[in-house]
Scaffold this motif. Structure first.
Motif, short mmCIF file in Angstrom:
data_model
loop_
_atom_site.label_atom_id
_atom_site.label_comp_id
_atom_site.label_asym_id
_atom_site.label_seq_id
_atom_site.Cartn_x
_atom_site.Cartn_y
_atom_site.Cartn_z
N LYS A 189 0.84 -1.20 0.00
CA LYS A 189 0.00 0.00 0.00
C LYS A 189 0.87 1.24 0.00
O LYS A 189 1.78 1.38 0.82
N LYS A 190 0.60 2.12 -0.97
CA LYS A 190 1.31 3.41 -1.08
C LYS A 190 0.24 4.49 -1.17
O LYS A 190 -0.37 4.67 -2.22
N GLY A 191 0.02 5.15 -0.04
CA GLY A 191 -1.07 6.14 0.01
C GLY A 191 -2.40 5.43 -0.15
O GLY A 191 -2.68 4.45 0.53
N ARG B 269 0.63 5.00 -16.72
CA ARG B 269 1.39 4.15 -15.79
C ARG B 269 1.57 4.83 -14.45
O ARG B 269 1.52 4.19 -13.42
N ILE B 270 1.74 6.12 -14.45
CA ILE B 270 2.01 6.81 -13.20
C ILE B 270 0.81 7.60 -12.70
O ILE B 270 0.89 8.26 -11.68
N SER B 271 -0.32 7.51 -13.35
CA SER B 271 -1.46 8.32 -12.99
C SER B 271 -2.03 8.00 -11.61
O SER B 271 -2.67 8.83 -10.99
N CYS B 272 -1.79 6.80 -11.11
CA CYS B 272 -2.37 6.42 -9.84
C CYS B 272 -1.36 6.45 -8.69
O CYS B 272 -1.69 6.12 -7.58
N CYS B 273 -0.15 6.80 -8.97
CA CYS B 273 0.89 6.75 -7.93
C CYS B 273 0.93 8.01 -7.11
O CYS B 273 0.57 9.05 -7.53
#
Length: 114
Positions: A68-70, A110-114
């Protein structure tokens, strides 16, 4: 490297899971990359609940793990699972799927949810 002997019943369950093209591709991706549900939604063009159901089947066997990240959860293969060597021997026979992630990155997904 010695291989674990896999019970026929457990092998049948794992092979049935991997018999689905979407799940097999997901596992190949997760073997080398941590992936988020939203990335799988983009790659496979299926709903988030459908992706979550696929992941749940792997989680039930302990074949994947979560980080889990955020607010996001990233999934990868649990390489400490007792059946990993069995699964790995199958995944090694498949072509690399990283191009799917590279395409997502090019599209900015690819990075939109990070």
């Amino acid at each position: 490297m010695p291989y674990l002997t896999v019970d026929i019943e457990k092998a049948a369950v794992i092979l049935k899971l991997l018999g689905d093209k979407t799940r097999l591709t997901m596992m190949k991706l997760m073997d080398n990359h941590a992936c988020c549900v939203c990335e799988f939604v983009e790659i496979f063009q299926i709903s988030q609940p459908a992706i979550s159901q696929h992941l749940r089947k792997f989680k039930d066997l302990g074949l994947i793990e979560e980080d889990k990240k955020g607010q996001w959860i990233f999934y990868s293969i649990n390489k400490t699972n007792e059946y990993y060597s069995f699964v790995k021997s199958i995944l090694e026979q498949l072509p690399d799927q990283a191009d799917k992630l590279i395409e997502l990155e090019k599209e900015g997904n690819r990075i939109s949810c990070c």
